[in-house]
Design an enzyme around this catalytic site. Structure first.
Site, mmCIF file in Angstrom:
data_model
loop_
_atom_site.group_PDB
_atom_site.id
_atom_site.type_symbol
_atom_site.label_atom_id
_atom_site.label_comp_id
_atom_site.label_asym_id
_atom_site.label_seq_id
_atom_site.Cartn_x
_atom_site.Cartn_y
_atom_site.Cartn_z
ATOM 1 C CE LYS A 81 -3.814 -2.430 0.092
ATOM 2 N NZ LYS A 81 -3.542 -3.847 0.339
HETATM 3 C C1 LIG Z 1 -4.721 -4.921 0.838
HETATM 4 C C2 LIG Z 1 -6.184 -5.064 0.949
HETATM 5 C C3 LIG Z 1 -6.790 -5.717 2.037
HETATM 6 C C4 LIG Z 1 -6.010 -6.447 3.095
HETATM 7 O O1 LIG Z 1 -5.102 -5.654 3.787
HETATM 8 P P1 LIG Z 1 -4.148 -6.327 4.888
HETATM 9 O O2 LIG Z 1 -3.612 -5.134 5.623
HETATM 10 O O3 LIG Z 1 -3.099 -7.071 4.146
HETATM 11 O O4 LIG Z 1 -4.969 -7.195 5.755
HETATM 12 C C5 LIG Z 1 -8.163 -5.745 2.105
HETATM 13 N N1 LIG Z 1 -8.924 -5.177 1.155
HETATM 14 C C6 LIG Z 1 -8.391 -4.557 0.085
HETATM 15 C C7 LIG Z 1 -9.285 -3.946 -0.933
HETATM 16 C C8 LIG Z 1 -7.000 -4.490 -0.068
HETATM 17 O O5 LIG Z 1 -6.475 -3.889 -1.135
#
Ligand SMILES: *Cc1c(COP(=O)(O)O)cnc(C)c1O
Length: 379
Positions: free
Chosen positions: A185
């Site tokens: 992210k």
């Molecule tokens: C990355 C992501 C998640 C999960 O995030 P984590 O921090 O890895 O648990 C959930 N939903 C969406 C849309 C994502 O892009």
């Protein structure tokens, strides 16, 4: 891989993270809810204008908390896009509820409000929306449906920190929101996340759920003289070491997002000619949205073989990739969920979408990506 190779992602690293991590370690308090966790929570509350922010160890954890706060019961239905990450659906299934998958809009790839309205039954309790690519969903339309039927709305804002909808921050557009600080992210602490509440009435229960079902948060504030088991919950706190790492990046979120947006815009301008020639379609951002440059994707035209295209990118040492195997037709989606309406857009984009490399401080990497894409279509 040569030094010219362009990876798909490099976790954002500013440099100042190390100093904060050392301070956290040397403080002798490295469990959850230390000084840095509080600073991150306050930063999120101030920046977003939210009633309450609680750091978690992942967005997955924050989504599980949101599902608990929705009071989902066995057999309840939650409408969500099929075009999303598995965590959106798992949070609901873990409560015994049923994800009801609907299609996305063909321009934004976000959940289609018309499809939501058509999927509502007497068992519907909530709508989980996903701001794909950091582009906010059409929240006025979605919230109007929710109000009409008395449904909770949860934003999966995993990709959307810093994005806005009609000037309001993503993550404050519904009852609750879940952010991710996973290494893929814009901002990260390796793993990490946050639950953000716009409804202050949910705050006390959220603290309890996050602290193993105890009122330890109230105890730490001196509001009760001992803490005990008062509700269902789990351990959703990150270590304060991770919070220290994250705080550095939160404080520089605008620089990080501006840098990513510059790369996004570079792609968008450089690829306009190839789109005009009919090879693919570039992203379409609705007028109401300001996004954070989280990801750049193209939808290949029907005459382009995606495997062949991705192989050619690899040959050029450019790590492009597909995105989202749809949930509605996945083994667990078929077992635990249900599909409402047509899935035309979801099925099409999941077969034809290509994500280009995009990360903080890419430098000339984006030139190499554009060259590789151009050479494929002009060869
Ligand atoms: C990355 C992501 C998640 C999960 O995030 P984590 O921090 O890895 O648990 C959930 N939903 C969406 C849309 C994502 O892009």
């Amino acid at each position: 891989m040569s030094k010219n190779a362009v990876p798909f992602n490099r976790p954002t690293l500013l440099g100042g993270e190390f100093d904060n991590v050392l301070v956290a370690i040397n403080s002798g308090k490295v469990a959850g809810d230390g000084r840095f966790t509080k600073l991150c929570n306050e930063w999120l509350e101030t920046r977003l204008g939210a009633a309450k922010a609680l750091l978690t160890h992942s967005c997955t954890a924050a989504l599980e908390m949101a599902a608990l706060l929705c009071n989902l019961q066995t057999g309840d239905e939650v409408i969500m896009p099929s075009f999303t990450f598995v965590s959106t659906a798992n949070a609901v299934v873990l409560r015994g509820a049923v994800p009801v998958f609907v299609d996305v809009d063909r321009r934004s790839f976000n959940i289609d409000p018309v499809a939501i309205a058509a999927a509502i039954t007497t068992r519907t309790r909530a709508i989980f929306v996903v701001h794909y690519a950091g582009v906010p969903c059409d929240m006025d339309a979605i919230n109007a449906i929710a109000r009409a039927y008395g449904l909770k709305v949860v934003e999966d804002a995993a990709q959307a920190l810093g994005s806005t909808y009609k000037g309001r921050p993503a993550g404050t557009l519904a009852d609750m929101a879940a952010f991710s600080f996973h290494e893929t992210k814009n901002l990260n602490s390796g793993e990490g996340g946050a639950l953000v509440l716009s409804n202050p009435d949910l705050a006390e229960r959220a603290e309890i759920i996050r602290e193993k079902g105890t009122d330890r948060s109230r105890f730490l504030r001196g509001q009760v003289d001992k803490y005990t088991w008062v509700d269902v919950g789990s351990s959703y706190l990150p270590s304060d070491i991770l919070a220290a790492y994250l705080l550095t990046q939160l404080q520089d979120v605008d620089r990080i997002n501006t840098n990513r947006l510059a790369t996004w815009n570079h792609y968008h301008v450089a690829l306009a000619g190839l789109e005009a020639a009919g090879h693919f379609v570039r992203p379409q951002v609705p007028d109401y949205a300001r996004h954070n440059g989280h990801l750049y994707s193209i939808i290949l035209g029907d005459e382009v073989n995606r495997d062949d295209f991705l192989a050619a990118m690899r040959q050029n040492e450019v790590a492009a990739t597909f995105h989202y195997v749809p949930l509605h037709s996945s083994p667990a989606g078929l077992k635990y969920g249900r599909t409402a309406g047509e899935m035309t857009v979801t099925d099409r984009i999941s077969e034809r979408l290509v994500r280009l490399p995009l990360y903080f401080d890419m430098g000339h990497g984006s030139d190499r990506v554009v060259e590789a894409v151009a050479s494929y279509f002009t060869a």
